[in-house]
Design an enzyme around this catalytic site. Structure first.
Site, PDB file in Angstrom:
ATOM      1  N   LYS A  32       0.873  -1.218   0.054  1.00  0.00           N
ATOM      2  CA  LYS A  32       0.041   0.081   0.035  1.00  0.00           C
ATOM      3  C   LYS A  32       0.977   1.423  -0.087  1.00  0.00           C
ATOM      4  O   LYS A  32       0.586   2.263  -0.499  1.00  0.00           O
ATOM      5  CB  LYS A  32      -1.164  -0.011   0.948  1.00  0.00           C
ATOM      6  CG  LYS A  32      -1.878  -1.072   1.122  1.00  0.00           C
ATOM      7  CD  LYS A  32      -2.885  -1.012   2.450  1.00  0.00           C
ATOM      8  CE  LYS A  32      -3.829  -2.097   2.137  1.00  0.00           C
ATOM      9  NZ  LYS A  32      -5.295  -1.491   1.694  1.00  0.00           N
ATOM     10  N   ASP A  34      -9.993   2.655   1.314  1.00  0.00           N
ATOM     11  CA  ASP A  34     -10.169   2.050   2.871  1.00  0.00           C
ATOM     12  C   ASP A  34     -10.521   2.930   3.572  1.00  0.00           C
ATOM     13  O   ASP A  34     -11.299   2.620   4.705  1.00  0.00           O
ATOM     14  CB  ASP A  34      -8.702   1.650   2.994  1.00  0.00           C
ATOM     15  CG  ASP A  34      -8.032   0.516   2.357  1.00  0.00           C
ATOM     16  OD1 ASP A  34      -8.947  -0.307   2.157  1.00  0.00           O
ATOM     17  OD2 ASP A  34      -6.931   0.358   2.448  1.00  0.00           O
TER      18      ASP A  34
END
Length: 264
Positions: free
Chosen positions: A65, A101
């Site tokens: 990420k 997210d």
């Protein structure tokens, strides 16, 4: 047929292909979504495939990420603020990194009907999804965020993004209203957090970002001590929902059929 991927290492546990391919079929889109275990030295080639439009979009999970950012042309504000990317797409031939997210976590808390205003939060872990959770928690009005990580040095690094974080040593259990497991401890059957929560009392909220398995040992410990528990299923669904909309211009249905699909 357009190809989409989720990349990570490990990646075997991911249910992203099952969810995205279901939505692709329901919405009659000419596409396919697959998962790929990747090593860091393969990222450059993946980005080349995006530029060449051999791949049209990518979801990113642990441990990439943050690591993937240096390969991208542009970041959205959500990704800049968290230094975390979980969704990649092409925009005017630029490869853009975005973070869904944050939206996924916010929606999961909303669906759990839990009021975070003024609450004290303990987060376990400092990996790629943690900045997104901290960012979301701050936007939802919590009073304090305490972080604990097995490697304290990695937890301290997050103060570069969020100055008012408190850090405690792994195993310490400060007073909290909600505890979030943001580690990968729980993906495997024999995984244990190794922290004693027996003295915290009841009416706390145990939240695990892991959604497969459905109940980790961490959540089981929370349930058995009389606390509210929630796994990461709704966060997973809603981060995917947002990615799907970015790629296909469609808001897919989130209903009982979707939940049943993930629990088959």
């Amino acid at each position: 047929m357009k190809k989409y991927l989720v990349i990570g290492n490990p990646i075997k546990h991911s249910l992203s292909p099952k969810l995205h391919n279901y939505w692709i079929k329901v919405n009659k889109i000419n596409a396919i979504y697959e998962k790929k275990k990747l090593n860091e030295d393969e990222i450059k080639d993946l980005i080349s495939q995006l530029r060449e439009k051999k791949i049209y979009g990518v979801n990113v999970t642990v441990p990439f990420k943050n690591k993937i950012i240096s390969y991208l042309d542009k970041l959205t504000s959500e990704s800049k603020n968290t230094q975390s990317v979980n969704t990649i797409y092409l925009d005017n031939n630029q490869i853009v990194g975005h973070n869904t997210d944050i939206f996924g976590f916010k929606m999961s808390i909303k669906m759990a009907r839990y009021n975070l205003i003024g609450k004290k939060i303990l987060i376990l872990g400092s990996g790629g999804v943690v900045p997104s959770i901290i960012f979301a928690l701050k936007n939802m009005g919590v009073s304090q965020i305490v972080l604990s990580n097995r490697t304290r040095e990695n937890a301290e690094k997050l103060k570069d993004l969020f100055e008012d974080l408190s850090i405690v040593n792994w195993g310490e259990v400060p007073n909290f209203d909600m505890v979030v497991n943001a580690t990968t401890l729980g993906l495997n059957e024999d995984d244990r957090i190794g922290i004693d929560f027996s003295m915290i009392g009841k009416n706390k909220f145990f939240y695990d970002i892991i959604y497969n398995p459905k109940e980790t040992h961490f959540l089981k410990a929370g349930r058995e001590t009389g606390n509210k528990t929630e796994n990461g299923e709704m966060m997973f669904i809603y981060q995917a929902y947002s990615s799907f909309n970015i790629w296909h211009g469609v808001y897919p249905n989130v209903n009982d059929d979707v939940k049943k699909l993930l629990n088959q």
